[in-house]
Design an enzyme around this catalytic site. Structure first.
Site, PDB file in Angstrom:
ATOM      1  N   GLU A 144       0.845  -1.202   0.000  1.00  0.00           N
ATOM      2  CA  GLU A 144       0.000   0.000   0.000  1.00  0.00           C
ATOM      3  C   GLU A 144       0.878   1.248   0.000  1.00  0.00           C
ATOM      4  O   GLU A 144       1.154   1.816  -1.037  1.00  0.00           O
ATOM      5  CB  GLU A 144      -1.006  -0.047   1.152  1.00  0.00           C
ATOM      6  CG  GLU A 144      -2.056  -1.135   0.901  1.00  0.00           C
ATOM      7  CD  GLU A 144      -3.229  -1.122   1.849  1.00  0.00           C
ATOM      8  OE1 GLU A 144      -3.125  -0.546   2.952  1.00  0.00           O
ATOM      9  OE2 GLU A 144      -4.274  -1.711   1.498  1.00  0.00           O
TER      10      GLU A 144
HETATM   11  C1  HEC Z   1      -3.196   1.191  -1.873  1.00  0.00           C
HETATM   12  C2  HEC Z   1      -4.562   1.527  -1.515  1.00  0.00           C
HETATM   13  C3  HEC Z   1      -4.830   2.066  -0.139  1.00  0.00           C
HETATM   14  C4  HEC Z   1      -4.218   3.113   0.509  1.00  0.00           C
HETATM   15  C5  HEC Z   1      -3.048   3.944   0.038  1.00  0.00           C
HETATM   16  C6  HEC Z   1      -4.922   3.273   1.756  1.00  0.00           C
HETATM   17  N1  HEC Z   1      -5.930   2.368   1.866  1.00  0.00           N
HETATM   18 FE1  HEC Z   1      -7.274   2.243   3.342  1.00  0.00          FE
HETATM   19  N2  HEC Z   1      -7.889   0.474   2.630  1.00  0.00           N
HETATM   20  C7  HEC Z   1      -7.472  -0.103   1.444  1.00  0.00           C
HETATM   21  C8  HEC Z   1      -7.924  -1.472   1.386  1.00  0.00           C
HETATM   22  C9  HEC Z   1      -7.676  -2.437   0.255  1.00  0.00           C
HETATM   23  C10 HEC Z   1      -8.609  -1.715   2.593  1.00  0.00           C
HETATM   24  C11 HEC Z   1      -9.200  -3.035   3.065  1.00  0.00           C
HETATM   25  C12 HEC Z   1      -8.071  -3.838   3.682  1.00  0.00           C
HETATM   26  C13 HEC Z   1      -8.531  -4.999   4.528  1.00  0.00           C
HETATM   27  O1  HEC Z   1      -9.645  -4.992   5.015  1.00  0.00           O
HETATM   28  O2  HEC Z   1      -7.739  -5.926   4.738  1.00  0.00           O
HETATM   29  C14 HEC Z   1      -8.587  -0.457   3.344  1.00  0.00           C
HETATM   30  C15 HEC Z   1      -9.223  -0.261   4.564  1.00  0.00           C
HETATM   31  C16 HEC Z   1      -9.292   0.966   5.206  1.00  0.00           C
HETATM   32  C17 HEC Z   1     -10.137   1.274   6.337  1.00  0.00           C
HETATM   33  C18 HEC Z   1     -11.111   0.329   7.011  1.00  0.00           C
HETATM   34  C19 HEC Z   1     -12.526   0.549   6.556  1.00  0.00           C
HETATM   35  C20 HEC Z   1     -13.467  -0.509   7.071  1.00  0.00           C
HETATM   36  O3  HEC Z   1     -14.613  -0.555   6.617  1.00  0.00           O
HETATM   37  O4  HEC Z   1     -13.101  -1.320   7.909  1.00  0.00           O
HETATM   38  C21 HEC Z   1      -9.876   2.577   6.683  1.00  0.00           C
HETATM   39  C22 HEC Z   1     -10.530   3.367   7.820  1.00  0.00           C
HETATM   40  C23 HEC Z   1      -8.855   3.057   5.795  1.00  0.00           C
HETATM   41  N3  HEC Z   1      -8.543   2.069   4.888  1.00  0.00           N
HETATM   42  C24 HEC Z   1      -8.258   4.295   5.877  1.00  0.00           C
HETATM   43  C25 HEC Z   1      -7.059   4.589   5.217  1.00  0.00           C
HETATM   44  C26 HEC Z   1      -6.153   5.675   5.584  1.00  0.00           C
HETATM   45  C27 HEC Z   1      -6.369   6.644   6.733  1.00  0.00           C
HETATM   46  C28 HEC Z   1      -5.114   5.637   4.716  1.00  0.00           C
HETATM   47  C29 HEC Z   1      -3.874   6.508   4.684  1.00  0.00           C
HETATM   48  C30 HEC Z   1      -3.046   6.451   5.868  1.00  0.00           C
HETATM   49  C31 HEC Z   1      -5.385   4.534   3.796  1.00  0.00           C
HETATM   50  N4  HEC Z   1      -6.548   3.914   4.149  1.00  0.00           N
HETATM   51  C32 HEC Z   1      -4.590   4.216   2.715  1.00  0.00           C
HETATM   52  C33 HEC Z   1      -6.740   0.522   0.471  1.00  0.00           C
HETATM   53  C34 HEC Z   1      -5.894   1.595   0.730  1.00  0.00           C
END
Ligand code: HEC
Ligand code: HEC
Length: 322
Positions: free
Chosen positions: A129
């Site tokens: 990520e």
């Molecule tokens: C490369 C793509 C990517 C980036 C960059 C990214 N995310 Fe995500 N995010 C995801 C994915 C894919 C998931 C689901 C992962 C899992 O559940 O294992 C996720 C899950 C989440 C969730 C959980 C939502 C839930 O319904 O449970 C949150 C809150 C979140 N991200 C916030 C952030 C924040 C804040 C950042 C920056 C620090 C960030 N993400 C950066 C792809 C990304």
């Protein structure tokens, strides 16, 4: 005489009834709760968190921000089956929305983060990520002209892993979407949704969707097996580690293929669906739910009405319109 009185009474009653829908009716007591109009957050932390959320420097090679995969103007998702992180690396799972995460009992599909602060460690350090090391992130932010002052004003302290997590969490807590048409209906405005949408909500309850998707987020308050009635994973094939769900966290065989029930609040805006991004449309996701979660058949019109109902759940947030 009596007849006339009765007539008057009837006319009076009709007059009252026609006026009624304009006035706010009584709030309904339903298993889905309206999203509150406001949430108690610290505006300084929110503003700082917003800046961090859009900052590429949180990633190893300064190419990816939280917003890259959670586009706030597009439902808080990236609209692809699985996300792409630093160096074009492909993820393993579909990105959920960051809107209304304040109402989720755990974060991630498998619930491995207890709260929004803890969640931040995931993407920042995940090699596919953002792939960063915390000391590097802190050092890069110290070089910025504004951050040292903004952190000081928000926390009375310097830039640290803990304060970055706290600001990002506070910003995300502010991302609530009140005032959906469905919430207006729950709050007593009977005309806020159509007859078809009302029928859809009745179906959602009578077929049993409500037993898993409920509360303010219409989901996000329990773990459930994906494949209660039929084995989704055997039917789809190619079982991956991500498909193991909560088992990856607990190691308990009973948790295999168990996931946090996703919120349906913004489902209208966040295709594709399911943890594997395997359902391109809302209707496809609903079909899968009928087959694998309920083990039931239903006429097309019942499913279409459910889709119409789900579309009434999306509320408003200023970031959604940018
Ligand atoms: C490369 C793509 C990517 C980036 C960059 C990214 N995310 Fe995500 N995010 C995801 C994915 C894919 C998931 C689901 C992962 C899992 O559940 O294992 C996720 C899950 C989440 C969730 C959980 C939502 C839930 O319904 O449970 C949150 C809150 C979140 N991200 C916030 C952030 C924040 C804040 C950042 C920056 C620090 C960030 N993400 C950066 C792809 C990304
Ligand atoms: C036994 C619990 C349960 C029942 C009953 C249930 N669901 Fe689900 N629902 C889930 C789980 C768990 C997921 C996540 C599956 C996955 O991708 O891992 C889900 C996913 C979804 C999604 C995709 C959301 C997204 O953002 O990816 C939709 C839409 C949905 N359900 C609608 C419904 C509808 C409509 C019904 C009734 C016909 C229903 N569900 C019945 C547990 C349930």
């Amino acid at each position: 005489m009596t007849r006339q009185l009765k007539l008057c009474a009837a006319i009076g009653l009709t007059a009252v009834l026609t006026v009624m829908p304009v006035l706010a009716g009584k709030p309904l007591n339903e298993p889905i709760k309206p999203i509150p109009a406001t949430i108690d957050v610290d505006p300084k932390k929110v503003a700082l968190g917003r800046k961090l959320f859009h900052d590429n420097r949180l990633s190893k090679d300064n190419t990816v921000s939280c917003a890259s995969c959670h586009d706030l103007a597009n439902g808080g998702v990236d609209h692809v089956k699985v996300s792409t992180g630093v160096e074009g690396k492909q993820g393993h799972i579909n990105s959920p929305t960051v809107y209304n995460t304040a109402f989720l009992f755990r974060l991630f599909w498998d619930g491995r983060a207890e709260n929004l602060e803890e969640q931040v460690d995931g993407p920042i350090q995940n090699p596919i990520e953002m792939g960063s090391l915390w000391p590097d992130v802190v050092a890069k932010l110290y070089e910025d002209a504004e951050y040292p002052r903004l952190f000081d004003e928000a926390f009375g302290g310097g830039i640290s892993r803990q304060n970055i997590k706290s600001a990002l969490a506070e910003f995300q807590r502010s991302l609530i979407t009140p005032n959906s048409r469905f919430d207006q209906y729950l709050l007593g405005n009977e005309n806020a949704i159509t007859e078809l949408e009302k029928k859809g909500y009745q179906n959602f309850k009578s077929y049993g969707c409500i037993s898993c998707h409920q509360g303010a987020a219409v989901g996000g308050n329990m773990f459930q097996l994906f494949g209660v009635a039929n084995s989704y994973f055997q039917t789809r094939g190619n079982i991956t580690k991500a498909d193991m769900g909560r088992f990856n966290v607990t190691g308990n065989v009973l948790d295999k293929h168990t996931f946090k029930v996703p919120s349906l609040r913004l489902a209208a805006l966040t295709p594709p669906y399911l943890h594997d991004g395997n359902a391109p449309t809302l209707r496809a996701a609903v079909d899968i739910m009928f087959k694998f979660q309920l083990g039931r058949e239903a006429p097309d019109e019942d499913k279409d009405a459910i889709v119409a109902f789900i579309k009434t759940l999306a509320g408003e947030h200023p970031e959604m319109k940018k």
